[in-house]
Design an enzyme around this catalytic site. Structure first.
Site, short mmCIF file in Angstrom:
data_model
loop_
_atom_site.label_atom_id
_atom_site.label_comp_id
_atom_site.label_asym_id
_atom_site.label_seq_id
_atom_site.Cartn_x
_atom_site.Cartn_y
_atom_site.Cartn_z
N GLY A 1 3.08 2.32 10.75
CA GLY A 1 3.44 3.27 10.81
C GLY A 1 4.74 3.88 11.81
O GLY A 1 4.95 4.89 12.22
N GLY B 1 2.72 -1.16 4.07
CA GLY B 1 2.89 0.45 4.22
C GLY B 1 3.90 1.26 3.19
O GLY B 1 4.80 0.62 2.52
N GLY B 2 5.01 1.73 4.68
CA GLY B 2 6.27 2.24 3.54
C GLY B 2 7.20 1.40 3.07
O GLY B 2 8.08 1.07 2.48
N HIS C 1 -9.43 0.54 5.43
CA HIS C 1 -8.36 1.49 6.00
C HIS C 1 -8.41 2.62 7.48
O HIS C 1 -8.88 3.31 6.90
CB HIS C 1 -7.26 1.84 4.81
CG HIS C 1 -5.58 1.84 5.11
ND1 HIS C 1 -5.08 2.54 6.42
CD2 HIS C 1 -4.96 1.23 5.29
CE1 HIS C 1 -3.95 3.09 6.39
NE2 HIS C 1 -3.86 1.36 6.22
N GLU D 1 -4.62 -4.95 10.62
CA GLU D 1 -3.79 -4.69 10.72
C GLU D 1 -3.43 -3.21 11.98
O GLU D 1 -5.20 -2.26 12.31
CB GLU D 1 -3.70 -3.00 10.23
CG GLU D 1 -3.50 -3.63 8.38
CD GLU D 1 -3.50 -2.46 7.82
OE1 GLU D 1 -1.81 -2.53 6.97
OE2 GLU D 1 -3.27 -1.25 7.37
N ASN E 1 0.73 -0.91 -0.12
CA ASN E 1 0.02 0.14 -0.38
C ASN E 1 0.55 1.07 0.30
O ASN E 1 1.58 1.50 0.88
CB ASN E 1 -0.75 -0.05 1.59
CG ASN E 1 -1.48 0.66 1.34
OD1 ASN E 1 -1.90 1.93 0.63
ND2 ASN E 1 -2.30 1.27 2.78
N LYS F 1 0.47 4.42 -0.33
CA LYS F 1 -0.26 5.32 0.38
C LYS F 1 0.23 6.80 -0.87
O LYS F 1 0.13 7.00 -1.42
CB LYS F 1 0.28 5.43 1.51
CG LYS F 1 -0.04 3.89 2.66
CD LYS F 1 -0.09 4.32 4.04
CE LYS F 1 -0.18 3.28 4.66
NZ LYS F 1 0.15 3.70 6.18
N SER G 1 3.80 -2.01 10.27
CA SER G 1 5.00 -1.66 10.43
C SER G 1 6.16 -3.33 9.93
O SER G 1 6.95 -2.85 10.78
CB SER G 1 5.61 -1.44 11.49
OG SER G 1 4.86 0.03 12.44
P1 13P Z 1 2.69 0.33 7.48
O1 13P Z 1 3.91 -1.28 6.96
O2 13P Z 1 4.36 2.12 6.72
O3 13P Z 1 2.94 0.32 9.22
O4 13P Z 1 1.74 0.98 7.06
C1 13P Z 1 0.67 -0.60 6.78
C2 13P Z 1 -0.13 0.44 5.87
O5 13P Z 1 -1.05 1.13 6.68
C3 13P Z 1 -0.96 -0.72 4.93
O6 13P Z 1 -1.99 -0.54 4.57
#
Ligand code: 13P
Length: 238
Positions: free
Chosen positions: A163, A220-221, A85, A157, A6, A8, A199
């Site tokens: 994050g 995410g990141g 989300h 999640e 993702n 974002k 994370s």
């Molecule tokens: P991170 O992996 O950056 O913590 O984000 C998770 C997320 O929100 C995926 O949808």
């Protein structure tokens, strides 16, 4: 294993082009990138990733200024779409009714919804994780027939893990993932895929992979950094 990135709002056009260029030789089933709407076309035409969307309109109408419908996503070859989300729950005030509408639109267009659930830190501290997650799931799934439910993927999640670099222990994840699977199987007689998100990174992936009940990850990141993302994918393929 289903691995979903993702991305974002992290990347601008030049960084997306660089990401696509650096992954042009990548080819593996079960790896999905959900770019910003703006870059869906770039990924669909220039990469081997399966492409997902981070969002969809809750209406299928053709006069929804500024929205993107499931029909439009489908016409771009989008195969998955994230719904529910925590960032949309919090910042866009999205609620159960909207999630149900969105999932209905997606299923009609043969796009697989990835429905996200998870508790806040305060819920965890009060030992309410399963109550919260169970409620989030039942409120939405009870609006669907079994034939539709079987097309949905769940992503667990924990909001406090997104994050932050914080991750639940493996025991905690196993407990919640098993709870989710048992709940859905008891109520609807269906076994759904359950992903973990929050994370996930190159440092914790091998520990997380010890959990056999996880069917994949929502990342995410770390999905925006080519080396890290491909390392995670390779660890999941072992
Ligand atoms: P991170 O992996 O950056 O913590 O984000 C998770 C997320 O929100 C995926 O949808």
């Amino acid at each position: 294993m289903l691995i979903v990135g993702n991305q974002k709002t992290y990347l601008n056009k030049n960084s997306v082009l660089a990401f696509i260029n650096q992954t042009k030789d990548f080819k593996q089933d079960g790896v999905v990138i959900c770019p910003s709407y703006l870059y869906i076309d770039l990924f669909c035409n220039n990469s081997n990733f399966v492409v997902g969307s981070q969002n969809v309109s809750e209406n299928e109408s053709s006069s929804m200024t500024g929205e993107i419908t499931a029909g439009q996503l489908s016409s771009m070859n989008v195969k998955y779409c994230i719904v529910g989300h925590s960032e949309r729950r919090e910042y866009q005030r999205e609620d159960t009714t909207m999630f149900v509408n969105k999932i209905k639109c997606l299923i009609k267009c043969n796009i697989i919804p990835i429905f996200c659930v998870g508790e806040q830190k305060i819920d965890k501290e009060n030992n309410l994780t399963k109550d919260i997650v169970g409620k989030q799931i039942l409120e939405v799934l009870s609006n669907f027939a079994g034939n539709d439910i079987k097309n949905i993927v769940i992503a667990y999640e924990p909001v406090w893990a997104i994050g932050t670099g914080l991750v639940p222990t493996n025991e905690e994840i196993i407990d919640v993932v098993n709870y989710i699977k048992d709940l859905i199987s008891d109520k609807f007689g269906i076994n759904l895929l359950v992903l973990y998100g929050g994370s996930v990174n190159k440092k914790n992936i091998s520990l997380l992979n010890q959990i056999s009940s996880i069917d994949g990850y929502l990342i995410g990141g770390a999905s925006t950094k080519v080396d890290e993302f491909l390392y995670i994918v390779s660890e999941c393929s072992k």
